[in-house]
Design a protein around this motif. Structure first.
Motif, mmCIF file in Angstrom:
data_model
loop_
_atom_site.group_PDB
_atom_site.id
_atom_site.type_symbol
_atom_site.label_atom_id
_atom_site.label_comp_id
_atom_site.label_asym_id
_atom_site.label_seq_id
_atom_site.Cartn_x
_atom_site.Cartn_y
_atom_site.Cartn_z
ATOM 1 N N GLY A 117 0.667 -1.160 0.143
ATOM 2 C CA GLY A 117 -0.130 0.098 -0.174
ATOM 3 C C GLY A 117 0.879 1.363 0.070
ATOM 4 O O GLY A 117 2.193 1.132 0.357
ATOM 5 N N ALA A 118 0.302 2.446 -0.183
ATOM 6 C CA ALA A 118 1.205 3.554 -0.289
ATOM 7 C C ALA A 118 0.050 4.734 0.377
ATOM 8 O O ALA A 118 -0.978 4.901 0.026
ATOM 9 N N THR A 119 1.035 5.947 0.567
ATOM 10 C CA THR A 119 -0.011 6.846 1.025
ATOM 11 C C THR A 119 0.910 8.308 0.446
ATOM 12 O O THR A 119 2.156 8.155 0.441
ATOM 13 N N CYS A 120 0.170 9.374 0.362
ATOM 14 C CA CYS A 120 1.032 10.678 -0.047
ATOM 15 C C CYS A 120 0.175 11.688 0.487
ATOM 16 O O CYS A 120 -0.891 12.118 -0.117
ATOM 17 N N LEU A 121 0.292 12.062 1.895
ATOM 18 C CA LEU A 121 -0.477 12.978 2.262
ATOM 19 C C LEU A 121 0.145 14.551 2.474
ATOM 20 O O LEU A 121 1.632 14.740 2.799
ATOM 21 N N LEU A 122 -0.506 15.619 2.122
ATOM 22 C CA LEU A 122 -0.195 16.867 2.453
ATOM 23 C C LEU A 122 1.042 17.423 1.274
ATOM 24 O O LEU A 122 1.948 18.049 1.928
ATOM 25 N N VAL A 150 -3.504 6.010 -0.655
ATOM 26 C CA VAL A 150 -4.202 7.233 -0.025
ATOM 27 C C VAL A 150 -3.565 8.421 -0.329
ATOM 28 O O VAL A 150 -2.385 8.620 -0.018
ATOM 29 N N ALA A 151 -4.292 9.388 -0.824
ATOM 30 C CA ALA A 151 -3.676 10.571 -1.271
ATOM 31 C C ALA A 151 -4.682 11.733 -0.471
ATOM 32 O O ALA A 151 -5.984 11.647 -0.494
#
Length: 231
Positions: A117-122, A150-151
């Protein structure tokens, strides 16, 4: 490198700015703790108990710390172009820092994976549209088939009259949350001048153009939006 990216990257490498970084997101981003909690829940729907999560824009470490606390079997690869911010992330993670590999750089510098999985927040709002698509596609290429991404970032209507109204609301929320009005005004001006904000519709289209499917909005908070999609 785009001028806007360089402007903020210089700030994220300034020791004084890094030292006070943790104050900023909580004043500008409504429901930040809830955003982190929802991010973990959306990933947990599909990833295994021993998941390896790619975190792009990992500087500061708050989302990795939240996920590490909630999911003790997960490990992380955190990628960020600002070395001092990665140092802060390791400090914030504390005893869990050993569960995260830190990579200084951009998506092209991230390991090939494949990640669960991956995230890229703010983060993605710092990039122009074409670079957002390329970066999101780079994340997708590093994910296992069907893995969640999730972004969440700044995203609001960009019409001539709408943009200024939403920027004023962005600043008003920060002041109401305890921010110094003069510093908040400088932050608003920096965003207005250097950040290539897109509308929510355009941001969702970016994720689809990068190859993500099943894209759904899950977070709407004043000038911020969040989506989940699948590789």
């Amino acid at each position: 490198m785009a001028e806007g990216v360089q402007y903020f990257l210089d700030s994220f490498k300034d020791p004084a700015a890094v030292a006070r970084y943790s104050e900023g997101p909580r004043r500008f981003v409504p429901g930040l703790d809830g955003l982190h909690r929802m991010t973990g829940l959306l990933l947990a729907e599909r990833v295994p108990a021993d998941a390896h999560i790619l975190v792009l824009g990992a500087g500061g470490g708050s989302e990795m710390k939240a996920m590490a606390d909630a999911y003790p079997g997960w490990r992380f690869t955190g990628v960020d172009p600002a070395g001092p911010m990665l140092d802060l992330a390791a400090e914030v993670m504390g005893a869990d820092a050993g569960r995260a590999d830190m990579v200084e750089g951009y998506i092209d510098d991230a390991p090939a994976g494949p990640f669960d999985g991956a995230t890229c927040l703010l983060t993605l709002h710092f990039l122009q549209r074409d670079e957002r698509v390329r970066t999101a596609a780079g994340i997708r290429a590093r994910l296992k088939p069907g893995a969640p991404f999730v972004a969440a970032h700044g995203s609001f209507p960009q019409g001539a009259d709408e943009r200024d109204r939403w920027l004023d609301r962005y600043a008003a929320f920060a002041v109401a949350s305890g921010g110094d009005p003069e510093q908040v005004a400088k932050g608003r001006e920096a965003v207005a001048t250097h950040v290539a904000m897109l509308s929510p519709e355009e941001d969702e289209a970016v994720l689809r153009a990068a190859g993500f499917t099943g894209v759904e909005a899950f977070y709407t908070a004043f000038t911020w939006r969040g989506w989940v999609g699948y590789a």
